[in-house]
Design an enzyme around this catalytic site. Structure first.
Site, PDB file in Angstrom:
ATOM      1  N   GLU A 109      53.695  39.651  21.241  1.00  5.38           N
ATOM      2  CA  GLU A 109      53.592  38.278  21.770  1.00  5.38           C
ATOM      3  C   GLU A 109      52.172  37.766  21.543  1.00  5.38           C
ATOM      4  OE1 GLU A 109      55.585  35.791  23.620  1.00  5.38           O
ATOM      5  OE2 GLU A 109      53.665  34.797  23.297  1.00  5.38           O
ATOM      6  N   GLY A 141      52.603  37.599  15.636  1.00  5.03           N
ATOM      7  CA  GLY A 141      53.755  38.299  15.067  1.00  5.03           C
ATOM      8  C   GLY A 141      53.740  38.337  13.548  1.00  5.03           C
ATOM      9  N   ASP A 158      62.338  36.301  18.833  1.00  5.67           N
ATOM     10  CA  ASP A 158      62.634  35.445  19.991  1.00  5.67           C
ATOM     11  C   ASP A 158      61.536  34.398  20.087  1.00  5.67           C
ATOM     12  OD1 ASP A 158      63.369  34.293  22.348  1.00  5.67           O
ATOM     13  OD2 ASP A 158      62.845  35.999  23.618  1.00  5.67           O
ATOM     14  N   SER A 159      61.614  33.410  19.198  1.00  4.36           N
ATOM     15  CA  SER A 159      60.521  32.432  19.096  1.00  4.36           C
ATOM     16  C   SER A 159      60.818  31.176  19.893  1.00  4.36           C
ATOM     17  CB  SER A 159      60.351  32.033  17.631  1.00  4.36           C
ATOM     18  OG  SER A 159      61.447  31.242  17.234  1.00  4.36           O
TER      19      SER A 159
HETATM   20  N1  AG3 Z   1      63.303  31.108  22.949  1.00  2.00           N
HETATM   21  C1  AG3 Z   1      64.094  30.025  22.349  1.00  2.00           C
HETATM   22  C2  AG3 Z   1      63.920  28.741  23.066  1.00  2.00           C
HETATM   23  C3  AG3 Z   1      64.354  27.553  22.297  1.00  2.00           C
HETATM   24  C4  AG3 Z   1      64.702  26.468  23.240  1.00  2.00           C
HETATM   25  N2  AG3 Z   1      64.528  25.169  22.681  1.00  2.00           N
HETATM   26  C5  AG3 Z   1      64.511  24.048  23.417  1.00  2.00           C
HETATM   27  N3  AG3 Z   1      64.723  24.092  24.695  1.00  2.00           N
HETATM   28  N4  AG3 Z   1      64.232  22.928  22.825  1.00  2.00           N
HETATM   29  C6  AG3 Z   1      63.614  31.417  24.288  1.00  2.00           C
HETATM   30  C7  AG3 Z   1      62.776  32.494  24.869  1.00  2.00           C
HETATM   31  C8  AG3 Z   1      63.557  33.281  25.854  1.00  2.00           C
HETATM   32  N5  AG3 Z   1      63.144  34.637  25.900  1.00  2.00           N
END
Ligand code: AG3
EC number: 2.5.1.16
Length: 277
Positions: A109, A141, A158-159
């Site tokens: 991270e 990353g 997980d971005s």
């Molecule tokens: N990662 C993806 C979040 C994308 C959401 N996009 C939005 N709300 N516009 C989530 C991280 C969870 N561990």
């Protein structure tokens, strides 16, 4: 006098907002990389927001975290070393560690403050970060995958959305580095946004991954708090095909969304999504 109501809106598109009533602003910070907020919402419980975009909520986090984790981990026959790129809230690490054969799960991270805020305010999600099989590495990353070769069985990306700090995680050069960072039978999954609103992105990512990995698949899930609710994940694999898995051999683990019956069904795409890729 009536009590004042507070509402948070994510502007999901230039023409659409997603609004929740909030009972409390738990924490806000401007980190080195992004704006961070933890809000107490009435509908979904605590919510993590980065740069105005909902990342996860107590009520629906299981949908996303199970889908992005168990599909790759039950596709690989023996995942021992797993890396998560991003995912500072720890939800993916928690799901990965439900697999007994995993020896080590690394969280890569860039923003230490996301981890710290999640540990403090979202313990239900971040709880596995202190597990002895989990290791947190604070670094970029992109740099991490390009510096480590032939190291992981599974990589999970997980971005955040492809703006700001996550832009590079949606580029061809990153997928090439992910390929190199995986072992010779490794596979990876990345979250790839909404099939309603992000069709160009999904198409570009799918074709970039397809030009690098022998097996490329798209699957979908339902995540109530994300734009359109319908969400996509792109999987690239060197050897194992999620559609060839013997689902009768999938172990029952404690999940609320994922199950063996869904494993292949997730890859059945509506016609308008088939047409994207
Ligand atoms: N990662 C993806 C979040 C994308 C959401 N996009 C939005 N709300 N516009 C989530 C991280 C969870 N561990």
């Amino acid at each position: 006098m009536a009590e004042m109501e507070l509402w948070f809106t994510e502007q999901q598109t230039p023409d659409l907002g997603f609004t929740c009533k909030i009972t409390k602003t738990i924490y806000t910070a401007k980190t080195q990389y992004q704006d961070l907020a933890i809000l107490e919402t009435k509908q979904f419980g605590r919510m993590l927001v980065l740069d105005g975009a909902v990342q996860t909520t107590i009520a629906d986090e299981f949908c996303y975290h199970e889908l992005i984790s168990h599909v790759p981990l039950f596709t690989h026959p023996n995942p021992k070393k797993v890396a998560v790129i991003g995912g500072g809230d720890g939800g993916v690490i928690r799901e990965i560690l439900k697999h007994d054969e995993v020896e080590k799960a690394y969280l890569i991270e860039i923003d230490r403050e996301v981890i710290e805020a999640s540990k403090k305010y979202l313990p239900e999600i971040s709880c596995a970060l202190d597990d002895e099989r989990a290791e947190v590495i604070i670094t970029d990353g992109i740099k991490f995958v390009s510096e480590n070769k032939n190291m992981f069985d599974v990589i999970i990306v997980d971005s955040t959305d492809p703006v700001g700090p996550a832009v590079g995680l949606f580029q061809d050069s990153f997928y090439k580095a992910v390929f190199e960072c995986l072992k010779e039978d490794g596979l990876f999954v990345a979250q790839t946004e909404s099939p309603f609103y992000d069709q160009d992105l999904i198409k570009n990512v799918f074709h970039a991954v397809k030009s690098i990995f022998p097996i490329t698949r798209l699957y979908l899930g339902f995540i109530p708090t994300y734009p359109s609710g319908l969400w996509s994940f792109t999987l690239g694999s060197k050897k194992y095909d999620p559609l060839e898995v013997d689902v009768s051999r999938i172990k029952r683990i404690d999940t609320k969304y994922y199950n063996p019956e869904l494993h292949k069904a997730l890859f059945a795409l509506p016609t308008f999504v088939q047409e994207i890729i």
